[in-house]
Design a protein around this motif. Structure first.
Motif, PDB file in Angstrom:
ATOM      1  N   GLY A  30      41.580  51.027  35.642  1.00 55.24           N
ATOM      2  CA  GLY A  30      41.815  51.911  36.780  1.00 55.24           C
ATOM      3  C   GLY A  30      40.769  51.849  37.869  1.00 55.24           C
ATOM      4  O   GLY A  30      40.979  52.380  38.961  1.00 55.24           O
ATOM      5  N   ARG A  31      39.630  51.211  37.619  1.00 51.26           N
ATOM      6  CA  ARG A  31      38.596  51.138  38.653  1.00 51.26           C
ATOM      7  C   ARG A  31      38.885  49.953  39.577  1.00 51.26           C
ATOM      8  O   ARG A  31      39.531  48.984  39.192  1.00 51.26           O
ATOM      9  CB  ARG A  31      37.209  50.982  38.022  1.00 51.26           C
ATOM     10  N   PHE A  32      38.379  50.041  40.813  1.00 53.20           N
ATOM     11  CA  PHE A  32      38.568  48.943  41.752  1.00 53.20           C
ATOM     12  C   PHE A  32      37.670  47.775  41.352  1.00 53.20           C
ATOM     13  O   PHE A  32      36.474  47.939  41.124  1.00 53.20           O
ATOM     14  CB  PHE A  32      38.228  49.378  43.180  1.00 53.20           C
ATOM     15  N   ALA A  33      38.259  46.604  41.257  1.00 56.79           N
ATOM     16  CA  ALA A  33      37.496  45.398  40.924  1.00 56.79           C
ATOM     17  C   ALA A  33      38.037  44.257  41.770  1.00 56.79           C
ATOM     18  O   ALA A  33      39.222  43.924  41.671  1.00 56.79           O
ATOM     19  CB  ALA A  33      37.621  45.073  39.440  1.00 56.79           C
ATOM     20  N   PRO A  34      37.201  43.671  42.632  1.00 59.26           N
ATOM     21  CA  PRO A  34      37.682  42.553  43.453  1.00 59.26           C
ATOM     22  C   PRO A  34      38.137  41.393  42.573  1.00 59.26           C
ATOM     23  O   PRO A  34      37.524  41.097  41.544  1.00 59.26           O
ATOM     24  CB  PRO A  34      36.466  42.174  44.299  1.00 59.26           C
ATOM     25  N   ARG A  35      39.214  40.766  42.982  1.00 58.63           N
ATOM     26  CA  ARG A  35      39.805  39.676  42.207  1.00 58.63           C
ATOM     27  C   ARG A  35      39.359  38.336  42.787  1.00 58.63           C
ATOM     28  O   ARG A  35      39.538  38.076  43.975  1.00 58.63           O
ATOM     29  CB  ARG A  35      41.330  39.788  42.255  1.00 58.63           C
ATOM     30  N   PRO A  36      38.767  37.467  41.971  1.00 56.44           N
ATOM     31  CA  PRO A  36      38.340  36.161  42.491  1.00 56.44           C
ATOM     32  C   PRO A  36      39.541  35.287  42.832  1.00 56.44           C
ATOM     33  O   PRO A  36      40.641  35.473  42.309  1.00 56.44           O
ATOM     34  CB  PRO A  36      37.538  35.566  41.330  1.00 56.44           C
ATOM     35  N   PHE A  37      39.307  34.329  43.716  1.00 53.68           N
ATOM     36  CA  PHE A  37      40.359  33.386  44.073  1.00 53.68           C
ATOM     37  C   PHE A  37      40.477  32.303  42.999  1.00 53.68           C
ATOM     38  O   PHE A  37      39.481  31.863  42.423  1.00 53.68           O
ATOM     39  CB  PHE A  37      40.061  32.721  45.418  1.00 53.68           C
ATOM     40  N   SER A  38      41.699  31.860  42.757  1.00 51.82           N
ATOM     41  CA  SER A  38      41.964  30.717  41.884  1.00 51.82           C
ATOM     42  C   SER A  38      42.868  29.753  42.640  1.00 51.82           C
ATOM     43  O   SER A  38      43.700  30.178  43.458  1.00 51.82           O
ATOM     44  CB  SER A  38      42.648  31.172  40.589  1.00 51.82           C
ATOM     45  N   LEU A  39      42.705  28.459  42.407  1.00 55.51           N
ATOM     46  CA  LEU A  39      43.534  27.471  43.095  1.00 55.51           C
ATOM     47  C   LEU A  39      45.010  27.682  42.761  1.00 55.51           C
ATOM     48  O   LEU A  39      45.364  28.060  41.643  1.00 55.51           O
ATOM     49  CB  LEU A  39      43.117  26.055  42.697  1.00 55.51           C
TER      50      LEU A  39
END
Length: 234
Positions: A30-39
């Motif tokens: 439920g906490r905000f967590a930035p999502r890394p980019f994947s190809l």
């Protein structure tokens, strides 16, 4: 990522299509967590990825929407252009990054990092034969030849025999797998003269074994056999 030929021989490698290895992110609760980019699959291309059961330790640049992080992780799989990286940060992350963003290191991560599950060993049934014969004909077509199937039958628990012709010459195509090594093999047998055409070829996948088979040399052998038969008849 830099290669290490001597070490790579020690790794028990498997091969899967790169786009089947998806991005993995931990539950954020439920906490905000930035999502890394994947190809994306398009960036990965229709390439096979080498998957290691002993992933090497790497440093990799991981991009997020507003920043980039230089992480310590594991290279679970790779293609000539990209690396499937795993690292730990509030859980397990797995993403594809460009190979130029990855460097191998000597240090191993903690054993708590879970390696990628290995795909099952190769298997083959008579239902696989039409697709593989189609791949073979893609290699024969530029030479003006075609393998025409007449019958397919099992050749044991790990093999299939495909009977057919090339230019009306009776042949048997043997397709088999080696579960112990997870390798695929093929060879072509001339039924008229009871002779193997070309050498039995093995590779991690049937696609690679077919691509590496000496098809032009096989066609030359068939033509030479015809010439010999004509001389005998004379």
């Amino acid at each position: 990522m830099e290669s290490d030929t001597s070490q790579s021989r020690e790794w028990h490698a498997q091969h899967v299509h790169a786009d089947t290895l998806n991005q993995v992110e931990p539950d954020s609760a439920g906490r905000f967590a930035p999502r890394p980019f994947s190809l994306t699959p398009r960036e990965l291309g229709d390439l096979l990825a080498t998957v290691s059961s002993a992933p090497p330790s790497v440093r990799a640049w991981i991009r997020y929407p507003a920043t980039a992080e230089h992480i310590q992780g594991l290279a679970l799989a790779w293609t000539p252009r990209a690396v499937y990286v795993q690292w730990e940060s509030h859980g397990t992350h797995r993403v594809w990054v460009w190979a130029s963003a990855v460097e191998r290191t000597q240090r191993r991560l903690s054993t708590t990092v879970r390696p990628l599950p290995q795909p099952p060993a190769h298997s083959i049934t008579v239902r696989d034969a039409p697709r593989l014969v189609g791949l073979i004909n893609a290699h024969l077509s530029p030479c003006g030849a075609e393998f025409v199937t007449s019958m397919t039958q099992p050749g044991g628990p790990f093999a299939v025999m495909v009977f057919g012709t090339i230019d009306a010459k009776g042949l048997r195509l043997d397709l088999s797998t080696d579960p112990a090594r997870n390798m695929c093999a093929l060879q072509l047998f001339d039924l008229a003269v009871k002779k193997v055409l070309g050498e039995r070829n093995t590779a991690p996948s049937f696609e690679e074994a077919i691509a590496a088979y000496p098809w032009r040399a096989v066609l030359d052998e068939l033509a030479f056999a015809d010439d010999e038969a004509d001389q005998i008849n004379l």
